[in-house]
Design a protein around this motif. Structure first.
Motif, short mmCIF file in Angstrom:
data_model
loop_
_atom_site.label_atom_id
_atom_site.label_comp_id
_atom_site.label_asym_id
_atom_site.label_seq_id
_atom_site.Cartn_x
_atom_site.Cartn_y
_atom_site.Cartn_z
N LEU A 57 0.82 -1.21 0.00
CA LEU A 57 0.00 0.00 0.00
C LEU A 57 0.85 1.26 0.00
O LEU A 57 0.44 2.29 -0.56
CB LEU A 57 -0.98 0.00 1.17
CG LEU A 57 -2.14 -0.97 1.06
CD1 LEU A 57 -3.06 -0.85 2.26
CD2 LEU A 57 -2.91 -0.77 -0.24
N ASP A 58 2.04 1.19 0.58
CA ASP A 58 2.95 2.32 0.49
C ASP A 58 3.44 2.47 -0.96
O ASP A 58 3.53 3.58 -1.48
CB ASP A 58 4.14 2.16 1.43
CG ASP A 58 3.75 2.30 2.90
OD1 ASP A 58 2.66 2.86 3.18
OD2 ASP A 58 4.53 1.84 3.75
N ARG A 59 3.75 1.33 -1.60
CA ARG A 59 4.17 1.37 -3.00
C ARG A 59 3.03 1.88 -3.87
O ARG A 59 3.25 2.68 -4.79
CB ARG A 59 4.61 -0.02 -3.47
CG ARG A 59 5.97 -0.42 -2.96
CD ARG A 59 6.42 -1.75 -3.52
NE ARG A 59 5.88 -2.81 -2.68
CZ ARG A 59 5.31 -3.92 -3.12
NH1 ARG A 59 5.18 -4.14 -4.42
NH2 ARG A 59 4.86 -4.82 -2.29
N ALA A 60 1.81 1.44 -3.58
CA ALA A 60 0.64 1.89 -4.35
C ALA A 60 0.44 3.39 -4.21
O ALA A 60 0.15 4.08 -5.20
CB ALA A 60 -0.61 1.13 -3.89
N LEU A 61 0.58 3.89 -3.00
CA LEU A 61 0.41 5.31 -2.77
C LEU A 61 1.46 6.12 -3.53
O LEU A 61 1.13 7.13 -4.17
CB LEU A 61 0.47 5.63 -1.27
CG LEU A 61 0.24 7.08 -0.89
CD1 LEU A 61 -1.16 7.55 -1.29
CD2 LEU A 61 0.45 7.27 0.61
N GLU A 62 2.70 5.69 -3.48
CA GLU A 62 3.77 6.39 -4.20
C GLU A 62 3.51 6.39 -5.70
O GLU A 62 3.67 7.42 -6.37
CB GLU A 62 5.12 5.77 -3.89
CG GLU A 62 5.62 6.05 -2.49
CD GLU A 62 6.92 5.35 -2.17
OE1 GLU A 62 7.55 4.77 -3.09
OE2 GLU A 62 7.31 5.37 -0.99
N ALA A 63 3.12 5.25 -6.24
CA ALA A 63 2.87 5.15 -7.69
C ALA A 63 1.66 6.00 -8.10
O ALA A 63 1.70 6.70 -9.12
CB ALA A 63 2.67 3.69 -8.08
N ALA A 64 0.59 5.96 -7.32
CA ALA A 64 -0.60 6.74 -7.65
C ALA A 64 -0.32 8.23 -7.55
O ALA A 64 -0.75 9.01 -8.41
CB ALA A 64 -1.76 6.35 -6.74
N GLN A 65 0.40 8.64 -6.51
CA GLN A 65 0.72 10.05 -6.37
C GLN A 65 1.62 10.51 -7.52
O GLN A 65 1.47 11.62 -8.04
CB GLN A 65 1.38 10.33 -5.02
CG GLN A 65 1.56 11.81 -4.73
CD GLN A 65 0.23 12.54 -4.68
OE1 GLN A 65 -0.63 12.24 -3.86
NE2 GLN A 65 0.04 13.51 -5.58
N ARG A 66 2.54 9.65 -7.91
CA ARG A 66 3.40 9.98 -9.05
C ARG A 66 2.55 10.17 -10.31
O ARG A 66 2.77 11.11 -11.09
CB ARG A 66 4.44 8.87 -9.25
CG ARG A 66 5.35 9.02 -10.44
CD ARG A 66 6.52 9.95 -10.10
NE ARG A 66 7.37 10.18 -11.24
CZ ARG A 66 8.51 9.54 -11.46
NH1 ARG A 66 8.95 8.65 -10.61
NH2 ARG A 66 9.22 9.83 -12.52
N ALA A 67 1.57 9.30 -10.51
CA ALA A 67 0.69 9.41 -11.68
C ALA A 67 -0.08 10.73 -11.68
O ALA A 67 -0.16 11.41 -12.70
CB ALA A 67 -0.27 8.23 -11.72
N VAL A 68 -0.63 11.09 -10.52
CA VAL A 68 -1.38 12.35 -10.42
C VAL A 68 -0.46 13.54 -10.63
O VAL A 68 -0.82 14.50 -11.32
CB VAL A 68 -2.11 12.44 -9.06
CG1 VAL A 68 -2.64 13.85 -8.80
CG2 VAL A 68 -3.24 11.43 -8.99
N ASP A 69 0.74 13.49 -10.07
CA ASP A 69 1.69 14.59 -10.25
C ASP A 69 2.07 14.75 -11.72
O ASP A 69 2.23 15.87 -12.21
CB ASP A 69 2.95 14.37 -9.41
CG ASP A 69 2.70 14.48 -7.91
OD1 ASP A 69 1.64 15.02 -7.51
OD2 ASP A 69 3.57 14.01 -7.14
N LEU A 70 2.24 13.63 -12.42
CA LEU A 70 2.61 13.68 -13.84
C LEU A 70 1.46 14.16 -14.73
O LEU A 70 1.70 14.84 -15.72
CB LEU A 70 3.09 12.30 -14.31
CG LEU A 70 4.45 11.86 -13.79
CD1 LEU A 70 4.67 10.39 -14.07
CD2 LEU A 70 5.56 12.71 -14.40
N ASP A 71 0.23 13.76 -14.38
CA ASP A 71 -0.93 14.15 -15.20
C ASP A 71 -2.15 14.37 -14.31
O ASP A 71 -2.92 13.44 -14.07
CB ASP A 71 -1.22 13.10 -16.25
CG ASP A 71 -2.34 13.51 -17.20
OD1 ASP A 71 -2.90 14.62 -17.03
OD2 ASP A 71 -2.65 12.73 -18.12
#
Length: 171
Positions: A57-71
């Motif tokens: 879930l920490d990995r999921a949060l980092e990946a999702a936040q990265r996605a939102v930051d990128l687009d």
């Protein structure tokens, strides 16, 4: 393929593929969003857990936040971030991101069904059920899992025949 079949092998292949994609194309928001969803699946379905890495879930949060930051305009990114917050029991941020995802594309049937169901399970039945019903109306040939929040709602209200009728239609 993994989204359609939900098998451990499909999960492993999809996760490995997406991890390779984000390594080669680190600015690809959609890949980060999909990867986030696969990390939540790792936990929720118990597929291919990695004891050598930190919490999924920490990995999921980092990946999702990265996605939102990128687009910030990506519905999939906001949906991934919303579902990750839901899995982490962070309901305030969940509702913020779910509302953003729905606003970005209010006619995406699978997203409405997932987020509507999660809203229901978070206790906001009045907000979630209309989204699930809209998802079903938008896709009359929807997968059976769309009906689960409706069945659960009937069950909680003591409407056992209605709940049973819907559950018997699930695949």
């Amino acid at each position: 393929e993994h989204g359609r079949t939900l098998t451990p092998e499909g999960h492993r292949r999809a996760r490995d593929c997406l991890e390779g994609v984000v390594e080669l194309e680190p600015e690809y928001a959609e890949a980060w969003a999909f990867l986030s969803l696969l990390y939540t699946t790792e936990l929720s379905l118990g597929f291919n857990p990695r004891a050598d890495l930190y919490d999924p879930l920490d990995r999921a949060l980092e990946a999702a936040q990265r996605a939102v930051d990128l687009d910030p305009t990506s519905q999939r990114a906001h949906r991934a971030l919303a579902s990750t917050h839901f899995q982490r029991h962070e309901l305030g941020p969940f509702f913020v991101e779910a509302d953003k995802a729905v606003a970005l594309n209010p006619n995406n049937s699978p997203v409405l069904a997932v987020l509507g169901g999660e809203m229901c399970y978070a206790g906001e039945w009045d907000k979630g059920l209309p989204l699930v019903r809209k998802a079903m109306a938008l896709n009359p040939f929807h997968p059976g899992w769309y009906s689960f929040p409706l069945a659960w709602n009937h069950y909680l209200k003591g409407e056992y025949e209605e709940a049973l009728s819907l559950i018997q239609k699930l695949n």
